[in-house]
Design a protein around this motif. Sequence first.
Motif, short mmCIF file in Angstrom:
data_model
loop_
_atom_site.label_atom_id
_atom_site.label_comp_id
_atom_site.label_asym_id
_atom_site.label_seq_id
_atom_site.Cartn_x
_atom_site.Cartn_y
_atom_site.Cartn_z
N THR A 51 -24.08 -26.31 -21.59
CA THR A 51 -24.61 -26.62 -22.93
C THR A 51 -24.90 -25.36 -23.74
O THR A 51 -25.20 -25.45 -24.92
N THR A 52 -24.82 -24.18 -23.09
CA THR A 52 -24.99 -22.91 -23.79
C THR A 52 -24.02 -21.89 -23.22
O THR A 52 -23.60 -22.01 -22.06
N GLY A 53 -23.67 -20.89 -24.03
CA GLY A 53 -22.81 -19.81 -23.56
C GLY A 53 -21.37 -20.24 -23.37
O GLY A 53 -20.96 -21.35 -23.73
N ASP A 54 -20.57 -19.35 -22.78
CA ASP A 54 -19.16 -19.65 -22.53
C ASP A 54 -19.02 -20.72 -21.47
O ASP A 54 -19.76 -20.74 -20.48
N GLY A 55 -18.03 -21.61 -21.64
CA GLY A 55 -17.79 -22.60 -20.60
C GLY A 55 -17.18 -23.88 -21.13
O GLY A 55 -16.70 -23.95 -22.27
N LEU A 56 -17.22 -24.90 -20.28
CA LEU A 56 -16.66 -26.21 -20.59
C LEU A 56 -17.75 -27.12 -21.16
O LEU A 56 -18.79 -27.32 -20.53
N TYR A 57 -17.49 -27.65 -22.34
CA TYR A 57 -18.45 -28.50 -23.06
C TYR A 57 -17.91 -29.92 -23.21
O TYR A 57 -16.69 -30.12 -23.28
N LEU A 58 -18.81 -30.86 -23.32
CA LEU A 58 -18.44 -32.20 -23.74
C LEU A 58 -17.99 -32.12 -25.19
O LEU A 58 -18.64 -31.49 -26.02
N ASP A 59 -16.84 -32.71 -25.49
CA ASP A 59 -16.31 -32.66 -26.86
C ASP A 59 -17.34 -33.26 -27.83
O ASP A 59 -17.85 -34.36 -27.59
N PRO A 60 -17.64 -32.57 -28.92
CA PRO A 60 -18.69 -33.06 -29.84
C PRO A 60 -18.27 -34.26 -30.67
O PRO A 60 -19.11 -34.93 -31.24
N ILE A 61 -16.97 -34.56 -30.71
CA ILE A 61 -16.47 -35.63 -31.57
C ILE A 61 -15.81 -36.75 -30.78
O ILE A 61 -16.08 -37.93 -30.99
N GLU A 62 -14.95 -36.39 -29.85
CA GLU A 62 -14.11 -37.37 -29.15
C GLU A 62 -14.68 -37.71 -27.79
O GLU A 62 -14.97 -36.83 -26.98
N ASN A 63 -14.81 -38.99 -27.51
CA ASN A 63 -15.44 -39.47 -26.29
C ASN A 63 -14.63 -39.13 -25.04
O ASN A 63 -13.40 -39.17 -25.05
N ASN A 64 -15.35 -38.84 -23.94
CA ASN A 64 -14.75 -38.61 -22.63
C ASN A 64 -13.72 -37.48 -22.64
O ASN A 64 -12.77 -37.48 -21.87
N ARG A 65 -13.92 -36.51 -23.50
CA ARG A 65 -13.03 -35.36 -23.61
C ARG A 65 -13.88 -34.09 -23.50
O ARG A 65 -15.05 -34.07 -23.92
N TYR A 66 -13.31 -33.04 -22.93
CA TYR A 66 -14.06 -31.80 -22.70
C TYR A 66 -13.26 -30.62 -23.24
O TYR A 66 -12.04 -30.58 -23.12
N VAL A 67 -13.95 -29.65 -23.84
CA VAL A 67 -13.29 -28.50 -24.44
C VAL A 67 -13.95 -27.21 -23.96
O VAL A 67 -15.15 -27.15 -23.75
N TYR A 68 -13.12 -26.18 -23.79
CA TYR A 68 -13.64 -24.86 -23.45
C TYR A 68 -14.03 -24.11 -24.72
O TYR A 68 -13.28 -24.12 -25.71
N ARG A 69 -15.19 -23.47 -24.68
CA ARG A 69 -15.71 -22.77 -25.86
C ARG A 69 -16.27 -21.41 -25.46
O ARG A 69 -16.66 -21.20 -24.31
#
Length: 314
Positions: A51-69
């Motif tokens: 939920t903070t810093g670099d890593g894999l996040y739950l997509d803020p818009i699309e359900n059941n999708r994950y994005v690297y940030r």
Amino acid sequence: RQYKIIAVSLICLMLVMTAGYAAFSANIVLKAQGTIIDNTTFKGLTKDVVTTGDGLYLDPIENNRYVYRGNKPNNYINFNGDVWRILAIESDGTAKIMKQENIGQIPYDNPYDRSDSTYCVISSSGSYGQNIDSRYGCNAWTFENGSFINGSISGTLSKEASLNVYLNNDYYNGLDVVSQNQIQTHNFYYGAINNLTLSTLITQEKSKVWKGNIALINYSDYQKASLKVNCDLSVNCLNDNYIYNDIIGINHTCWTMNALLNNSLTLYDLYMGKSNHSFPRNNYYVYPVLFLKADLIVTGSGSQTNPFEVRIRK
């Protein structure tokens, strides 16, 4: 006898210290390389969501999708002998990946390539891809049966964009057979965009769907990779964004999939960390994007020194 006891004690102490040092060193290596994954699927990577810093996040818009940030998340992956980056883990379990190194400067659409006299006219009359002049190329990734519509303009097309043809023929055929079998034919979204709000922009992107093997990044992929809050088309999204800081960089302009809404002559590119739109004939850098199958076995940590490796499940 006392000497023997002391000697044995010293040996035991040295063994304990050696074992402790080895464990300590291994812990440092693990922290440096990230969490080691052994024989999981891409879906299995989602247990390490942050939920903070670099890593894999739950997509803020699309359900059941994950994005690297972030600046340098552990999303490196080896594919076809090259380093790629995982953009997202989709709801269907596939992984959307982007090549770390570009494959050169290539037009999105070659001038004169779609017909004997092709260009995209800004007119609701006549053909979207055929008219008087063919200097600019066409901003449509693919043709559609019947009328091709981009907002207020429409017409007809009979061919794919030349970059589409190249990526899914010459480039795809240049991959080894093992890699080809790891690719999932998938939906890509090429709808024209202009909206500043991320959720609406994604709706615009998804208004047109092309199913194939290899395409380009969506503008929303770039936005979601940033840790910047409210990153949209009106601002630079380069802050804490590995796609800009670790892949594209300040000196490269690269194509996205999405045309400018209500315009048949230009489409969006990424230039110095911000949105721009240009003629399809321009020679800009190309970073292929594709999806890997959901049932592939994943090992490694995803770090630069220990990237993910994939193999087909036996």
